[in-house]
Design an enzyme around this catalytic site. Structure first.
Site, short mmCIF file in Angstrom:
data_model
loop_
_atom_site.label_atom_id
_atom_site.label_comp_id
_atom_site.label_asym_id
_atom_site.label_seq_id
_atom_site.Cartn_x
_atom_site.Cartn_y
_atom_site.Cartn_z
N GLU A 174 0.87 -1.07 0.06
CA GLU A 174 0.13 -0.09 -0.05
C GLU A 174 0.82 1.35 0.22
OE1 GLU A 174 -0.97 2.86 2.94
OE2 GLU A 174 -2.28 0.98 3.85
N GLU A 181 10.19 2.33 2.56
CA GLU A 181 8.81 2.03 3.13
C GLU A 181 8.89 0.73 3.83
OE1 GLU A 181 6.39 4.46 2.79
OE2 GLU A 181 7.72 5.74 1.60
ZN ZN Z 1 0.83 2.56 7.06
#
Ligand code: ZN
Length: 990
Positions: free
Chosen positions: A79, A152
């Site tokens: 995501e 990330e």
């Molecule tokens: Zn998150």
């Protein structure tokens, strides 16, 4: 949000083929005044649901079923990663570009246990389609660079980057985000229930990511997960708002061109029902000095009906409300009255974001050896109910709540479309009918008529889904001084072992990878890459401010503000009482006055009878405290606002009831008083870790202005410490005396203002009753506005049990009417989306770093969220203003920030929010002309004036700023070795 009470005329016909989409269904959904279109893209099988209504805040969301196969956080890291950039939009961080430079009213992405959703919203159609265009491209054709995965997800680093002799550690944004999540007892309780109730399907894993497991994820696995799940065939497009369906289809045809149907296996399997109940034990971290007594939570949870059976789920929702939804709920009452624990655990209630819904109930503030007693009590209470049934009023109250919340237009932090989207996915994701959860009125009617024929309906529900259901879990969550340290020790051990196996070459690779990442992070995007993103121009932006209808008047001598807006049959009343005359020492007691007003007995009725009456007549009753500066910027206003909402047909009863609460409140039930104190203390304490940045911000600002001090006294550290000392040495007499005296001084006619919002009929109905209410109040003198206080900057560290830091710096700033305020809000926005985002999140690895400017409260602040750093973050803050001056601001950058600032000013509000906002502006003396002037100054801001504001306003105010850090004790001590001045460190509870 203009709305009306009719569904729009259908524009497409069932069976029609439009732009390659087959229209499967067209249906009016009266309860929400929308016409629904269910459609399918023939080439790919993509599913589309459009709720066409009157709301100008259009929502676009694309979602995928993404059941994870382990706890490495694969769905969550994906995501984050897809939002970085695509081939067509090859920027480093497309999400940040969109969020900073568009008129979006909402942009986010959510990873659930079984789905990932990407919603964006805007009130301007061109902007909406720009956002939808980029978002669809990002999810369907992302780049997912290795560097993005490292940033990330996770990567190895030496603690001192150039020194391979220093310790090895793991960093990454999701990694730190989840370390924060795993420090929150509430979060851990939810995880324990979900993962243990569903051991055999994908809910047994943590889709968010377990920090222990995250480092096992590889970049290749991440890309494979994308290939498997992110295809149009597995996609769900949810669309809501006033843009006509044919415009959506033309757009979607375009973005789906070139894709075909693929094989996807993403169905969420049913968890097989157990033959016998199970139990588990887990621990959560608490601070070293804290006592362990009465800090355990005991939770019970049942796996219940399949979400695709909305009739059964609604029965369960009503049963859950009747059992625990109000203070009168027999299960809630039995648990609280037993004295086995302090208050209900936050997991209590029905969870319907899963394939099979879950009901949970529990006590916190108890001890592990009471688990058996809690379980026995729950069972006995349920058996008793199965025998005798519920009181009819409890069921009526629950039916009313379901009706009310189905009808109410709510836009808090989220657009209304997000609320509707959440309901739709409860069935849609599992191949059920997506519209059923929106059509609550027919379902309620069906239940009412069944109740006539089967008076034992809910007794059966209790037997079937609770007593005779062996799929039950007992989860005990115990406090532990060492579990965090043990986990950290295990981590250090693993890192040391890993390090020992590394060759010279590996060292080089780790250093190179980290260096490459740092370099990439500090490089700006190329102008070509940025130019690929569709952009609005300043001239695309509506020049005029949106005006909220507002009319001043008087009823029975009391000032009244009226706001006529579409309320879908609901009216909102705010009674704002002046509290500026309340003595300084008693200010922190005001929130409890509000809590007692809502939660105790009144007019000769016990608290539980009152709870049922409230729940039957009102959609909700809340008490809020608010404070700010008046027009002259010197004097302040301070209000306690009692907020009530009701369906038109219930107005007479609701007003009568509110009169009982305000004029005839009863403080004699001392036992109930103690329960409410405990409940409030536990709620606020549990909020510290999830909202650590806000706590730190409040503490930092609290010595700078009076409204900020009030905020700390009412909602922050001072409030928490007061509640804790009351809870640990509860003594009813003095507290009751204080409350009695406070109530006399607050709930009077003297400083009262009445604020009413809704459609004309509702407002008239309400106002015709309002004198009956105000006449019952005593005539008190209204307070004098209090002058603010001189700022006294300080440096404070508050030690909490968390693996991450929350670092805040705050300064007193110019107010709304100051000529510098518009420029300062653009400066704050630029820092948030540029410098701070890059330094604290991208480079620092924190979940968030931002600047806030509140011109009404006159505070400018920097804050960080779930931050692995402390002293380094303060250095970043220190360099912020200088950085802006050195870097300058290019005209394109200026344009983006101005658009984004306007977007943040134009946040739409729901009916209740509109009325409230207008009232706050009234207290602050801000007119629509002032707002227009503010907007004009933002729109016309030049780079020169921007930099001048940094030099002449921001730099001087930051010289007098305060710092507050919420972090672990050892982190604070370590930071103090180098910090000048040092932080004065205090434990959370003082
Ligand atoms: Zn998150």
């Amino acid at each position: 949000m203009e709305k009306s009470a009719n569904c729009p005329t259908p524009r497409l016909r069932k069976g029609e083929n439009v732009n390659g989409f087959i229209v499967r269904r067209v249906e009016a959904v009266d309860d929400i005044c929308c016409t629904a279109y269910e459609m399918e893209h023939l080439a790919t099988g993509a599913k589309v649901l459009h709720l066409h209504g009157h709301d100008s805040e259009n929502l676009f969301a694309v979602g995928f079923r993404t059941p994870p196969w382990d706890s490495t956080g694969i769905a969550h890291i994906l995501e984050h990663s897809v939002l970085a950039g695509s081939e067509r939009y090859p920027v480093k961080d497309a999400f940040n570009e969109l969020s900073r430079a568009t008129l979006q009213t909402f942009i986010n992405a959510f990873t659930y246990p079984d789905k990932t959703l990407y919603p964006v919203a805007s009130q301007v159609p061109v902007d909406y389609f720009n956002l939808a265009q980029v978002y669809t491209d990002l999810v369907l054709k992302p780049r997912i660079l290795k560097e993005t995965f490292l940033q990330e997800g996770h990567h190895l680093e030496f603690v001192r980057p150039d020194d391979p002799a220093s310790d090895l550690t793991v960093s990454g944004i999701v990694y730190n985000e989840m370390k924060g999540a795993y420090s929150s007892p509430d979060g851990l309780m939810y995880k324990a229930l979900q993962q243990n109730l569903f051991p055999d399907n994908s809910y047994g894993f943590d889709s968010g990511g377990d920090p222990q497991a995250i480092p096992r994820l590889t970049w290749e696995q991440l890309r494979e997960f994308h290939r498997l799940y992110y295809s149009p065939t597995n996609a769900y497009f949810f669309l809501y708002g006033n843009i006509p369906p044919e415009d959506h289809l033309a757009f979607l045809e375009d973005v789906l061109r070139g894709f075909g149907k693929v094989r996807v296996e993403s169905a969420i399997g049913l968890q097989p029902r157990w033959a016998a109940p199970r139990s588990v034990r887990d621990c959560y971290p608490v601070g070293k000095g804290e006592s362990l007594a009465r800090k355990t939570a005991v939770n019970l949870a049942w796996m219940m009906a399949d979400n695709t059976d909305p009739g059964e789920v609604l029965l369960l929702r009503i049963a859950a409300h009747a059992l625990v939804g109000t203070a009168a709920g027999p299960l809630r009452k039995a648990l609280i009255d037993s004295g086995l624990g302090e208050d209900l655990s936050p997991v209590t209630g029905l969870e319907s974001d899963l394939r099979q819904v879950v009901f949970a109930v529990g006590l916190r503030g108890t001890d592990a050896d009471k688990a058996g007693a809690v379980e026995g009590l729950v069972r006995n209470t349920l058996e008793d109910l199965a025998k005798k049934g519920f009181e009819r009023d409890l069921i009526e109250a629950a039916l009313h709540q379901v009706e009310f919340h189905g009808k109410e237009i709510v836009r808090g932090g989220y657009p209304y479309g997000i609320t509707l989207m959440g309901r739709v996915f409860h069935t849609w994701l599992y191949d059920g009918d997506p519209l059923v959860p929106l059509k609550f009125n027919p379902l309620i009617e069906r239940i009412r008529s069944r109740l006539e024929k089967e008076p034992g309906l809910f007794q059966d529900v209790i037997r079937r889904w609770f007593l005779d259901n062996p799929h039950r879990l007992v989860s005990v969550m115990e406090p532990d001084h060492n579990c965090m340290e043990q986990e950290e020790a295990r981590f250090r051990q693993r890192m040391a072992e890993l390090k020992a196996t590394l060759s010279e070459k590996d060292h080089e690779r780790i250093r190179d990878e980290a260096a490459r990442l740092k370099e990439l992070q500090s490089q700006p995007d190329s102008p070509e890459a940025l130019a690929a993103l569709p952009r609005l121009k300043r001239s695309d932006i509506p020049r005029e401010v949106e005006r909220i209808p507002s009319e001043e008047g008087r009823v029975g001598g009391i000032p009244v503000l009226k706001h006529e807006v579409f309320g879908n049959g609901i009216v909102y009343l705010d009674c704002a009482f002046d509290v500026s005359h309340v003595h300084e020492d008693l200010q922190p007691c005001l929130p409890l006055l509000g809590k007692f007003a809502r939660g105790m007995g009144a007019a000769g009725r016990r608290y539980d009878e009152m709870a049922t009456r409230i729940s039957k007549a009102m959609g909700g009753l809340a008490v809020q405290l608010a404070s700010g500066f008046g027009r002259d910027g010197k004097e302040t206003w301070q209000k306690m606002i009692v907020r009530m909402r009701a369906l038109h047909r219930n107005i007479p009863e609701a007003v009568e009831l509110l009169g009982d609460i305000l004029a005839a409140g009863d403080l004699t039930d001392r036992r109930r008083m103690e329960d409410l104190v405990l409940e409030k203390r536990n709620g606020l304490q549990a909020a510290v870790v999830p909202s650590g940045h806000l706590f730190a911000q409040r503490t930092a600002a609290s010595t700078l202005t009076l409204p900020a001090r009030r905020d700390e006294q009412w909602n922050g550290l001072i409030q928490l410490r007061l509640l804790n000392s009351l809870a640990s040495r509860f003594s009813a007499e003095p507290l009751a005396e204080t409350m009695q005296c406070l109530r006399g001084g607050v709930f009077g006619r003297g400083g009262l203002l009445i604020n009413v919002t809704g459609d004309a009929a509702g407002i008239d109905l309400l106002l015709s009753r309002i004198e009956g209410l105000t006449e019952r109040l005593e005539s008190s003198a209204s307070g004098k506005p209090a002058a603010s206080m001189p700022p006294e900057p300080m440096q404070i560290g508050v030690s909490i049990a968390a693996q991450v830091c929350y670092v805040a710096q705050a300064a007193a700033a110019p107010g709304y009417l100051d000529p510098a305020s518009a420029a300062l809000s653009v400066v704050s926005r630029e820092l948030s989306k540029g410098y701070l985002y890059n330094r604290i999140r991208v480079q620092g690895g924190a979940y968030g770093g931002m600047s806030l400017y509140d011109p009404l409260g006159r505070i400018f602040s920097f804050l960080s969220y779930r931050d692995p750093n402390l002293a380094e973050t303060l250095k970043v803050y220190e360099g912020a203003a200088r950085w802006l001056l050195d870097a300058g601001i290019r005209p394109e950058e200026m344009e983006k920030t101005i658009i984004g600032t306007i977007g943040s000013l134009d946040r739409p509000a729901d009916p209740s929010g509109k009325g409230y906002l207008s009232m706050i502006r009234h207290f602050a003396g801000i007119t629509d002309a002032n707002r227009q002037a503010f907007r004009d100054r933002v729109l016309d801001l030049s780079p020169e004036e921007f930099l001048k504001t940094v030099r002449e306003v921001l730099i001087p105010i930051l010289k007098e700023s305060s710092v507050a850090v919420y972090a672990g004790e050892d982190r604070l001590a370590r930071a103090n070795e180098t910090l000048v001045p040092k932080l004065v460190v205090e434990p959370l509870m003082g």
